[in-house]
Design an enzyme around this catalytic site. Structure first.
Site, mmCIF file in Angstrom:
data_model
loop_
_atom_site.group_PDB
_atom_site.id
_atom_site.type_symbol
_atom_site.label_atom_id
_atom_site.label_comp_id
_atom_site.label_asym_id
_atom_site.label_seq_id
_atom_site.Cartn_x
_atom_site.Cartn_y
_atom_site.Cartn_z
ATOM 1 N N TYR A 141 0.810 -1.209 0.000
ATOM 2 C CA TYR A 141 0.000 0.000 0.000
ATOM 3 C C TYR A 141 0.849 1.268 0.000
ATOM 4 O O TYR A 141 0.356 2.347 -0.336
ATOM 5 C CB TYR A 141 -0.934 0.017 1.209
ATOM 6 N N LYS A 191 3.997 -15.466 4.108
ATOM 7 C CA LYS A 191 4.030 -16.290 2.900
ATOM 8 C C LYS A 191 5.494 -16.600 2.604
ATOM 9 O O LYS A 191 6.026 -16.357 1.513
ATOM 10 C CB LYS A 191 3.356 -15.560 1.734
ATOM 11 N N ASP A 223 -2.297 -18.480 3.307
ATOM 12 C CA ASP A 223 -3.373 -19.260 2.690
ATOM 13 C C ASP A 223 -3.927 -20.289 3.671
ATOM 14 O O ASP A 223 -5.145 -20.520 3.735
ATOM 15 C CB ASP A 223 -2.913 -19.915 1.388
ATOM 16 N N ASP A 247 -5.288 -6.889 6.034
ATOM 17 C CA ASP A 247 -6.480 -6.253 5.476
ATOM 18 C C ASP A 247 -7.489 -7.309 5.044
ATOM 19 O O ASP A 247 -8.690 -7.219 5.322
ATOM 20 C CB ASP A 247 -6.062 -5.382 4.292
ATOM 21 N N ASP A 251 -11.129 -8.863 7.401
ATOM 22 C CA ASP A 251 -12.473 -8.838 6.824
ATOM 23 C C ASP A 251 -13.091 -10.235 6.852
ATOM 24 O O ASP A 251 -14.287 -10.399 7.135
ATOM 25 C CB ASP A 251 -12.430 -8.314 5.388
#
Length: 362
Positions: A141, A191, A223, A247, A251
């Protein structure tokens, strides 16, 4: 005590849910003898309309001069076009960076009365009680290069996932400190099987772990973590992760509590403590919800619980924070709900009614 709070109502349902938090904070002030001075400012779509900027300079100055910042939501469909020169969400990214807010704390807890309000089986969600610690000012970001371009293959774009060790270490320490206060179990999400930045993340996590011998550290690939959040969420306690992964996962985790309207958050410029104060921005995890704006059915609980986090971390008022959390618990235990968490056929309260119910419990 007396405090200065900057209030950023923002867009959509933001002003409505923030109003209910102010109502509850006023009840806290009356009971405990504090005075909260609320000063409004612009952020997001409303700021673009008024000034052409998603984060006006005056808003940032006002926030920096405050004890804490309370935010509703940002986002407006009229700016959804990829060609829009300024987007409301850019104001949110800018204020986090401008205030030096690097740690996002998002508790996810299932209230026993709401176990049948989720899309998951009650036995899966009944014991959910976790905290996400998300790094907030690095990764894709913010890092550069970030651009679109054209070459012999046609249109292209690049975003850069980059971290430095100081950024990684400070967010990991936030995670370890929170874990030490809870079950002494920390899950670091990365990851590392693919990404160099995640390999560095895992390496530094192991180094920081040496300062916290009482905390158990586990590494989980992002994952796999997304799968475990749905299949066995109660096995998690404190989870720490980089910006983009956090992020997405937070959610997903909102569904464990029945609704995004139940999830508060704190974005902090330091390590949270009940005894010291640090600047923070407090907001619900939900967005501006343009589809229900003006209908009076928004759930204010996430914003009210965000105000409790504000009392705890920025104002060093843990007793008062506990009072809000207990009031929310009591209201829900009495069967008081908003539309998003109501079961089929259950009577529900409007936004203002729910805020008043919690304030009455104070």
């Amino acid at each position: 005590m007396e405090f200065k709070i900057t209030v950023l109502g923002g867009d959509g349902i933001g002003p409505d849910v923030v109003a209910e938090s102010i109502k509850v904070l006023d009840a806290v002030g009356k009971k405990y003898g504090h005075k909260f001075n609320f000063e409004k400012a612009l952020l997001g779509g409303v700021a673009i309309e008024a000034t052409g900027q998603a984060l006006p300079e005056q808003t940032l100055r006002q926030c920096l001069a405050s004890d804490a910042v309370l935010l509703g939501a940002v986002g407006d469909p009229k700016y959804d076009s990829p060609n829009a020169p300024v987007k409301p969400e850019s104001g949110l990214l800018a204020i986090r960076q401008g205030l030096g807010l690097f740690a996002n704390i998002r508790p996810v807890k299932m209230f026993s009365k709401l176990v049948n309000s989720t899309a998951l089986k009650p036995e899966i969600v009944k014991d959910v009680d976790m905290v996400f610690v998300r790094e907030l000012t690095g990764s894709v970001y913010f890092a550069t290069p970030k651009k679109r371009f054209n070459d012999e293959r046609g249109r292209g774009a690049v975003d850069t996932m980059q971290y430095h060790e100081d950024e990684i270490e400070r967010i990991l320490r936030v995670g370890f400190e929170l874990a030490r206060k809870r079950s002494k179990k920390l899950t670091s999400i990365d990851k590392a099987n693919v990404l160099k930045s995640s390999q560095l993340w895992r390496e530094i996590a192991e180094e920081v772990k040496k300062d916290y011998p009482d905390v158990t550290l586990n590494h989980v690939l992002v994952d796999a973590a997304s799968m475990y959040l749905i299949s066995r969420p109660s096995t998690f306690d404190v989870l720490v992760t980089e910006n983009m992964f956090g992020d997405i996962l937070t959610d997903e985790a909102s569904m464990l509590a029945g609704s995004m309207g139940m999830l508060p958050s704190a974005s902090l410029a330091g390590i949270p403590s009940d005894n010291t104060r640090c600047l923070g921005l407090y907001e619900p995890c939900h967005g501006s919800a343009p589809d229900i704006t003006g209908l009076g059915i928004a759930n204010p609980i996430a914003t009210i619980l965000s105000a409790a986090m504000m009392l705890r971390y920025s104002l060093a008022l843990p007793k008062e924070a506990d009072a809000i959390e207990k009031a929310v618990n009591a209201a829900i235990a009495d069967g008081l709900v908003t539309k998003d968490i109501a079961q089929v056929g259950q009577k529900y309260l409007a936004t203002g009614q729910m805020g008043s119910a919690v304030a009455d419990k104070i």
